[in-house]
Design a protein around this motif. Structure first.
Motif, short mmCIF file in Angstrom:
data_model
loop_
_atom_site.label_atom_id
_atom_site.label_comp_id
_atom_site.label_asym_id
_atom_site.label_seq_id
_atom_site.Cartn_x
_atom_site.Cartn_y
_atom_site.Cartn_z
N GLY A 85 0.82 -1.21 0.00
CA GLY A 85 0.00 0.00 0.00
C GLY A 85 0.85 1.26 0.00
N ASP A 86 1.94 1.27 0.81
CA ASP A 86 2.71 2.50 1.02
C ASP A 86 3.83 2.69 0.01
OD1 ASP A 86 1.09 2.63 3.19
OD2 ASP A 86 2.60 1.91 4.62
N ASP A 87 4.57 1.61 -0.24
CA ASP A 87 5.76 1.73 -1.09
C ASP A 87 5.95 0.40 -1.83
OD1 ASP A 87 8.17 2.19 -2.24
OD2 ASP A 87 9.28 2.54 -0.38
N PRO A 88 5.13 0.16 -2.86
CA PRO A 88 5.11 -1.17 -3.49
C PRO A 88 6.46 -1.61 -4.05
CG PRO A 88 3.78 0.41 -4.73
CD PRO A 88 4.15 1.06 -3.45
N VAL A 89 7.29 -0.64 -4.48
CA VAL A 89 8.58 -1.03 -5.06
C VAL A 89 9.46 -1.65 -3.97
CG1 VAL A 89 10.62 -0.24 -6.29
CG2 VAL A 89 8.38 0.69 -6.87
N ALA A 90 9.42 -1.04 -2.78
CA ALA A 90 10.17 -1.60 -1.66
C ALA A 90 9.61 -2.97 -1.28
CB ALA A 90 10.11 -0.65 -0.47
N GLY A 91 8.29 -3.12 -1.37
CA GLY A 91 7.65 -4.41 -1.09
C GLY A 91 8.12 -5.46 -2.09
N ALA A 92 8.16 -5.05 -3.36
CA ALA A 92 8.56 -5.98 -4.41
C ALA A 92 10.01 -6.44 -4.20
CB ALA A 92 8.42 -5.31 -5.77
N ALA A 93 10.84 -5.54 -3.63
CA ALA A 93 12.24 -5.90 -3.39
C ALA A 93 12.36 -7.06 -2.41
CB ALA A 93 13.00 -4.68 -2.88
N LEU A 94 11.34 -7.23 -1.55
CA LEU A 94 11.37 -8.31 -0.56
C LEU A 94 10.77 -9.61 -1.11
CD1 LEU A 94 10.06 -6.55 2.69
CD2 LEU A 94 12.38 -7.33 2.22
N ALA A 95 10.22 -9.54 -2.34
CA ALA A 95 9.36 -10.63 -2.80
C ALA A 95 10.07 -11.96 -3.03
CB ALA A 95 8.64 -10.21 -4.09
N ALA A 96 11.42 -11.92 -3.12
CA ALA A 96 12.14 -13.18 -3.31
C ALA A 96 12.29 -13.93 -1.98
CB ALA A 96 13.50 -12.92 -3.94
N GLU A 97 12.12 -13.21 -0.87
CA GLU A 97 12.38 -13.78 0.46
C GLU A 97 11.39 -14.88 0.88
OE1 GLU A 97 15.07 -12.67 2.53
OE2 GLU A 97 15.64 -11.92 0.54
N PRO A 98 10.08 -14.73 0.64
CA PRO A 98 9.14 -15.72 1.17
C PRO A 98 9.47 -17.15 0.75
CG PRO A 98 7.93 -13.81 0.45
CD PRO A 98 9.36 -13.60 0.05
N ARG A 99 9.94 -17.35 -0.48
CA ARG A 99 10.20 -18.71 -0.92
C ARG A 99 11.32 -19.34 -0.08
NH1 ARG A 99 8.15 -21.38 -5.16
NH2 ARG A 99 7.50 -19.50 -6.23
N ARG A 100 12.33 -18.52 0.16
CA ARG A 100 13.45 -19.01 0.98
C ARG A 100 12.93 -19.35 2.39
NH1 ARG A 100 15.80 -16.88 4.54
NH2 ARG A 100 15.05 -14.79 4.11
N ALA A 101 12.13 -18.43 2.95
CA ALA A 101 11.61 -18.65 4.30
C ALA A 101 10.71 -19.88 4.34
CB ALA A 101 10.83 -17.42 4.76
N PHE A 102 9.97 -20.11 3.27
CA PHE A 102 9.09 -21.28 3.22
C PHE A 102 9.90 -22.57 3.22
CE2 PHE A 102 6.99 -24.51 0.54
CZ PHE A 102 5.96 -24.84 1.40
N VAL A 103 10.96 -22.59 2.39
CA VAL A 103 11.81 -23.79 2.32
C VAL A 103 12.40 -24.07 3.70
CG1 VAL A 103 13.92 -24.77 1.31
CG2 VAL A 103 12.31 -23.49 -0.13
N GLU A 104 12.85 -22.99 4.36
CA GLU A 104 13.42 -23.16 5.71
C GLU A 104 12.43 -23.76 6.68
OE1 GLU A 104 16.55 -19.47 5.85
OE2 GLU A 104 15.15 -19.72 7.53
N VAL A 105 11.23 -23.22 6.68
CA VAL A 105 10.27 -23.65 7.71
C VAL A 105 9.66 -25.01 7.37
CG1 VAL A 105 8.14 -22.61 6.81
CG2 VAL A 105 8.49 -22.81 9.28
N SER A 106 9.61 -25.35 6.08
CA SER A 106 8.90 -26.60 5.77
C SER A 106 9.63 -27.81 6.34
CB SER A 106 8.62 -26.74 4.27
OG SER A 106 9.73 -26.37 3.53
N GLY A 107 10.98 -27.72 6.39
CA GLY A 107 11.74 -28.82 7.01
C GLY A 107 11.35 -28.99 8.47
N ALA A 108 11.36 -27.87 9.19
CA ALA A 108 11.05 -27.90 10.62
C ALA A 108 9.62 -28.39 10.86
CB ALA A 108 11.23 -26.52 11.22
N LEU A 109 8.74 -27.95 10.01
CA LEU A 109 7.32 -28.30 10.16
C LEU A 109 7.10 -29.79 9.89
CD1 LEU A 109 4.92 -26.57 10.88
CD2 LEU A 109 4.53 -26.11 8.47
N THR A 110 7.73 -30.28 8.83
CA THR A 110 7.58 -31.69 8.50
C THR A 110 8.09 -32.55 9.65
OG1 THR A 110 8.09 -31.04 6.23
CG2 THR A 110 8.05 -33.39 6.68
#
Lengths: 122, 624
Positions: free
Chosen positions: A88-113
């Motif tokens: 909402g506030d600064d979409p370009v800055a938001g987009a800069a973070l957009a590669a992070e969720p996949r990495r975070a997901f891979v990290e957490v999925s091991g722990a969760l499994t």
């Protein structure tokens, strides 16, 4: 070393609470949903960034924020929350973070499994 | 006049579209709906789809390939026209019975269809581009009369029994007794349902017989509707037709440049349409079930079915978690990821509670909430809006959309179970209240004073939740609202106070009903601006008021009461020949740990008022 300011990749607290509320059956089901559904939401998020569709980017991050939280994937949830607010506030800055969720997901999925495997069978 | 309409609307008994009609109306109100969405919704109502196809095809020239899909028809007619037909179709078909004994519901139903059929056939020959509009307009022309019969069955019944058959006279009687006539109500309802303004204008002109529209398509449509109405009342479905001998028909023929043979053909086609329409409406199915699973206690015997909770969330994880919470709370659950389906499910299954996510594609939770509040089933629902939105005023926005509860995401599953239980209890309490209101003896709980309002009108005021003298919410409303606020304050551990107010007897002769009413009205007017907007201000009987103050403790409520007392004293109200003698007294009580029920809280405030009155008038007294 875990940065004390950063939320943990996986917090067993919410996970335990789900266990108490709904038993292993609910937890197994939610984990399975999370593990199969989250990659789709991340795909949607990344595609939205690609096409500069900030509204969809915000909405995908919004969904990710809650579903990750329920299972204790706090780092992912927090990341999603930042992207949602920035959409909402600064979409370009938001987009800069957009590669992070996949990495975070891979990290957490091991722990969760692993946490799921330690549960009694549903 | 729009104030009167608002009052009628608040009763929750005005006719409204249902099923696919309500769903399509919501779609046309949502910003980015497409023809595809409309076509998808139509799939669920084959009879309505068939009707729309007939209209779309009747307007194309001979030799063209007929349209066979809802989407093609929707594209040909436009979204507005399809929505109008769906609304008219579902409203008329849903009201074949009612409580106004003098109103002929079956006759209304039949005449509406006959007018629609005649309008369609006339337009097809005279004004082909308006075929769909003439059909819809004919269908809904009588809706104002149905509306009056639905909201004020007793008063309208007596109006109808004195009416001698002239429509202008009926409108005058309606205005005299109900402050609004059926032509005006029809126009307002059509506007409410998004029927295009030029169609509404034509309907109004045809109903009032004014001929006041400038020459053009609207005027032509109005002329068609006038003749269609006449044909529906005097010719369609009746034996031994001699159109040529009817002077009214003759005058219209000249006007519309039609020959008598052409009209005979039109009449015969309209009769065929009328019969097929009756069949369509007769067979109209309910919207389909697309429940991902009604879970819970399928083993329960049917007669003790647990209340149903409907959940809609586009995130499957949240959806799964909420449905699990509903099951744990002990209720049946229907769940869907699609907000458009939620609309149909709500109407078909009439759940006690709806839990909806806010941010969803296609239709947001708030749009869903607003759309549901427009139809009868939706007004009875207890709606909980869930949101992970970060804005601070999100809660206010949700309550503005008439949600009953608001829960932040991510939620704690235990809290969720509690909130669902509160929701179902409140929904059941509301339901019980609505049932009690239908029982005639419940009307006796109103005021005992005699005044210039007749008994039946007073009873209607009771039912509609309004005090007819002051226009404020009445005792019935106050009681149900207090129950809700009480539950919420208990649950959220917030404060709640009530202020009981009476006009001091020294101020005027309350025994004289005319003065008593006048006094109540004046005090209400002066009091309103000095109260907080969020505090319901109710008139419980002549000269007595109740103010409910959520989030206020004893001190805050006493401050509000004191401000009110000072304002009334300073207002120098005139009653009879006495100026400046009007004062009020107030009793204030707050919710404490020992306050067991909403009634107990009310009693504390009343007692403070009564005990304080012994010490003198024009004062505020707090409960000990």
């Amino acid at each position: 070393m875990q940065d004390p300011q950063q939320p943990p990749v996986f917090d067993p607290g919410p996970f335990k609470e789900l266990m108490e509320v709904g038993g292993p059956e609910l937890v197994h089901e939610l984990c399975e949903l999370f593990l199969t559904d989250t990659p789709n939401i991340i795909d949607e998020l990344e595609a939205a960034v690609e096409s500069e569709d900030w509204e969809t980017m915000g909405r995908a991050a919004h969904t990710l924020k809650s579903s990750a939280f329920y299972l204790g994937a706090l780092a992912l949830s927090n990341l999603a929350k930042s992207i949602e607010v920035l959409a909402g506030d600064d979409p370009v800055a938001g987009a800069a973070l957009a590669a992070e969720p996949r990495r975070a997901f891979v990290e957490v999925s091991g722990a969760l499994t692993k946490a799921c495997e330690e549960l009694p069978p549903a | 006049m729009s104030g009167t309409f608002e009052e009628l609307r608040r009763t929750g008994r005005l006719p409204s579209p249902s099923g696919v009609g309500a769903r399509i109306l919501a779609l046309t109100q949502a910003e980015d709906s497409t023809v595809d969405d409309i076509a998808d919704a139509l799939v669920h109502d084959p009879a309505l789809t068939g009707r729309i196809l007939r209209i779309a095809n009747s307007a194309v020239s001979a030799g063209t390939m007929p349209m066979t899909t809802a989407k093609a028809a929707a594209m040909r007619l436009g979204m507005k026209a399809v929505s109008s037909i769906a609304v008219g179709f579902t409203v008329v078909s849903a009201h074949r019975r009612g409580y106004c004994e003098e109103f002929d519901y079956e006759g209304f139903w039949s005449i509406s269809m006959a007018t629609a059929a005649a309008g369609q056939e006339l337009a097809r020959r005279i004004l082909p581009e308006s075929t769909a509009e003439a059909f819809t307009a004919g269908l809904v022309m009588g809706i104002g009369r149905l509306g009056l019969a639905s909201v004020q069955p007793v008063v309208y019944g007596s109006v109808l029994s004195t009416w001698r058959g002239d429509l202008a006279e009926l409108r005058a009687l309606e205005r005299e007794h109900l402050k609004i006539d059926h032509a005006e109500l029809t126009g307002l309802l059509l506007g409410d349902w998004g029927i295009p303004a030029h169609v509404a204008d034509a309907v109004r002109s045809a109903m009032t017989d004014l001929g006041d529209l400038p020459p053009g398509p609207s005027r032509q449509l109005a002329d068609i509707l006038t003749l269609a109405t006449h044909l529906a009342h005097h010719h369609i479905g009746l034996p031994d037709q001699d159109l040529a001998a009817d002077p009214i028909v003759a005058s219209h023929l000249e006007h519309l440049h039609l020959g008598i043979e052409a009209l005979e053909e039109i009449l015969s086609a309209a009769e065929t349409e009328w019969r097929s329409l009756a069949l369509d409406l007769e067979l109209r199915p309910l919207p389909p079930t697309e429940v991902t699973g009604i879970e819970g206690d399928s083993a329960r015997p049917e007669e003790v079915e647990a209340p149903l909770v409907l959940v809609v969330d586009d995130d499957p994880i949240s959806l799964k978690l909420i449905t699990n919470c509903v099951g744990r709370a002990g209720y049946r659950v229907a769940a869907t990821e699609n907000p458009l389906d939620a609309m149909a499910l709500a109407i078909q299954h009439e759940p006690a509670v709806l839990i909806t996510d806010w941010v969803m594609p296609e239709l947001s939770g708030l749009e869903l909430c607003r759309a549901l509040r427009r139809c009868e089933v939706g007004r009875r629902l207890y709606i909980m809006v869930l949101t992970g939105r970060e804005e601070e005023d999100a809660c206010k926005q949700a309550f503005d959309a008439e949600a009953d509860d608001f829960i932040r995401k991510p939620f704690n599953p235990r809290d969720m179970v509690d909130r669902i239980q509160v929701g179902v209890r409140l929904a059941e309490a509301q339901d019980a209240l609505a049932c009690a209101r239908e029982e005639p003896e419940a009307k006796a709980c109103g005021t005992s004073d005699i005044d210039d309002i007749s008994g039946s009108d007073r009873a209607l005021g009771e039912e509609s939740g309004r005090d007819l003298v002051t226009g404020l919410p009445n005792r019935v409303f106050a009681t149900s609202r207090l129950a809700v606020l009480f539950e919420r304050a208990r649950h959220d551990e917030t404060s709640l106070a009530v202020i009981a107010v009476t006009i001091d007897p020294a101020a005027g002769d309350l025994g004289n009903p005319l003065l008593g009413n006048e006094l109540s009205k004046q005090v209400a007017e002066v009091a309103k601006p000095c109260l907080r907007k969020k505090d319901p201000f109710c008139c419980t009987s002549p000269g007595r008021f109740l103010i409910l103050c959520p989030d206020a403790d004893l001190l805050e409520a006493a401050t509000i009461a004191e401000r009110l007392r000072g304002t009334i004293e300073a207002a120098d109200l005139t009653i009879g020949d006495k100026t400046g003698a009007v004062t009020i007294s107030a009793g204030v009580a707050e919710l404490a740990a020992a306050t067991a029920t909403p009634a107990a809280l009310l009693q504390l405030a009343e007692m403070a008022l009564e005990l304080g009155a012994m010490d003198g008038a024009n004062a505020v007294h707090a409960a000990a």
